[in-house]
Design a protein around this motif. Structure first.
Motif, short mmCIF file in Angstrom:
data_model
loop_
_atom_site.label_atom_id
_atom_site.label_comp_id
_atom_site.label_asym_id
_atom_site.label_seq_id
_atom_site.Cartn_x
_atom_site.Cartn_y
_atom_site.Cartn_z
N GLU A 158 0.86 -1.09 0.18
CA GLU A 158 0.19 -0.07 -0.01
C GLU A 158 0.65 1.14 0.07
O GLU A 158 0.44 2.14 -0.22
CB GLU A 158 -1.14 -0.11 1.32
N SER A 159 1.97 0.95 1.10
CA SER A 159 2.82 2.62 0.63
C SER A 159 3.19 2.98 -0.46
O SER A 159 3.59 3.37 -1.01
CB SER A 159 3.62 2.32 2.32
N ILE A 160 4.13 1.49 -0.73
CA ILE A 160 4.88 1.43 -2.79
C ILE A 160 4.12 2.37 -3.93
O ILE A 160 4.22 3.15 -4.16
CB ILE A 160 5.13 0.00 -2.47
N VAL A 161 3.01 1.63 -3.28
CA VAL A 161 1.62 2.16 -4.35
C VAL A 161 1.36 4.06 -4.57
O VAL A 161 1.88 4.67 -4.86
CB VAL A 161 0.43 1.25 -4.03
N TRP A 162 1.59 4.42 -3.01
CA TRP A 162 0.66 5.80 -2.67
C TRP A 162 2.31 6.36 -2.98
O TRP A 162 2.43 7.36 -3.30
CB TRP A 162 0.84 6.17 -1.22
N ILE A 163 3.24 5.65 -2.59
CA ILE A 163 5.06 6.60 -2.78
C ILE A 163 5.08 6.89 -3.93
O ILE A 163 5.15 8.32 -4.66
CB ILE A 163 5.97 5.64 -2.00
N HIS A 164 5.33 5.77 -4.96
CA HIS A 164 5.10 6.08 -6.66
C HIS A 164 4.29 6.58 -7.11
O HIS A 164 4.18 7.54 -7.93
CB HIS A 164 4.62 4.82 -7.24
N ASP A 165 3.23 6.74 -6.75
CA ASP A 165 1.99 8.07 -6.92
C ASP A 165 2.03 9.43 -6.77
O ASP A 165 2.13 10.36 -7.96
CB ASP A 165 0.46 7.75 -7.08
N LYS A 166 2.71 9.36 -5.35
CA LYS A 166 3.10 10.94 -5.29
C LYS A 166 4.12 11.65 -6.17
O LYS A 166 4.60 12.74 -5.91
CB LYS A 166 3.55 10.76 -3.24
N ILE A 167 5.11 10.69 -6.00
CA ILE A 167 6.16 11.39 -6.77
C ILE A 167 6.11 11.38 -8.04
O ILE A 167 6.46 12.55 -8.73
CB ILE A 167 7.27 9.95 -6.70
N PHE A 168 5.17 11.18 -8.98
CA PHE A 168 5.35 11.47 -10.66
C PHE A 168 3.99 11.81 -10.54
O PHE A 168 3.29 12.86 -11.59
CB PHE A 168 5.15 9.62 -11.15
N SER A 169 2.91 12.49 -9.53
CA SER A 169 2.19 13.24 -9.69
C SER A 169 2.08 14.41 -8.80
O SER A 169 1.50 15.45 -9.33
CB SER A 169 0.57 12.69 -9.11
N GLU A 170 2.82 14.16 -8.10
CA GLU A 170 3.30 15.60 -6.96
C GLU A 170 5.12 16.20 -7.00
O GLU A 170 5.25 17.05 -7.96
CB GLU A 170 2.99 15.82 -6.13
#
Length: 234
Positions: A151-163
């Protein structure tokens, strides 16, 4: 005159970070050396991300090899890729280009050994955290990284590329990153945190946690400066 080649754009904010760091490192030697001669190949992160997301790692390696050859033909004496994720295919790239490359994996491993870290928390893109290219090279020297849960991996990946790739730094995002770090400090007794994405220093700064930060971008950039000065003085 020594010439350094840097493949950047993966993402642009990290490339700026590398460039500024390297220039800053030359301030003390400016009277003797001036500033370094750097050629930058700034790639399209969207294209590279699409190749990575679709598992087209051979195509990514081919494209990066071509850019390394372009740097070589432009006069670079050595090069570096200012991003962690493409190092998944680093050996493949190095075997296909005559340009000597400075690996972010090797420089980070050396740093961890010198500082006697044994159990780091590895943060980065989903590609970096879920693949073994980073963890494998560390385990070879008895360093055993911890990665977050899915869950954290998915969240971190998303934040890197969206923000973060767009230099968008939100307080609530920073807060969650710190919570993840503190969680693994308590549960896994990690002794440092590897910022295994070259954009992460933008959001996780030294004042945010007293757990030692291992900034792969900073380490890589400083190693490039050392290599440059060595070649310049040879």
């Amino acid at each position: 005159m020594t010439t350094m080649g840097m493949i950047g754009g993966l993402g642009p904010q990290a490339t700026i970070y590398y460039y500024q760091r390297m220039i800053d490192q030359f301030q003390n030697t400016y009277d003797k050396t001036g500033f370094p001669h750097i050629i930058i190949e700034s790639l399209n992160i969207k294209t590279c991300l699409e190749l990575s997301s679709n598992g087209r790692w051979d195509d990514l390696a081919k494209g990066l090899t071509e850019r390394c050859d372009a740097l070589l033909n432009a006069g670079a004496h050595f090069g570096l890729i200012a991003s962690n994720t493409p190092h998944k295919v680093f050996d493949q790239i190095q075997s296909q280009t005559r340009l000597p490359l400075l690996s972010i994996l090797d420089t980070t491993r050396t740093y961890l050994q010198e500082h006697r870290f044994k159990k780091p928390l590895l943060l980065g893109t989903g590609f970096t955290m879920k693949s073994d290219f980073f963890t494998k090279i560390l385990k070879q020297v008895n360093i055993h990284p911890v990665v977050p849960d899915e869950e954290s991996i998915v969240w971190i990946h998303d934040k890197i590329f969206s923000e973060i790739e767009f230099n968008i730094i939100k307080p609530e995002t920073k807060k969650r990153f710190i919570e993840i770090i503190e969680k693994h400090r308590r549960m896994d007794h990690v002794d440092c945190v590897i910022l295994g994405c070259t954009e992460l220093p933008l959001i996780i700064q030294s004042r945010d946690t007293d757990l030692p930060r291992v900034d792969t971008a900073e380490i890589h950039a400083d190693s490039a400066v050392s290599r440059y000065l060595y070649l310049e003085q040879s």
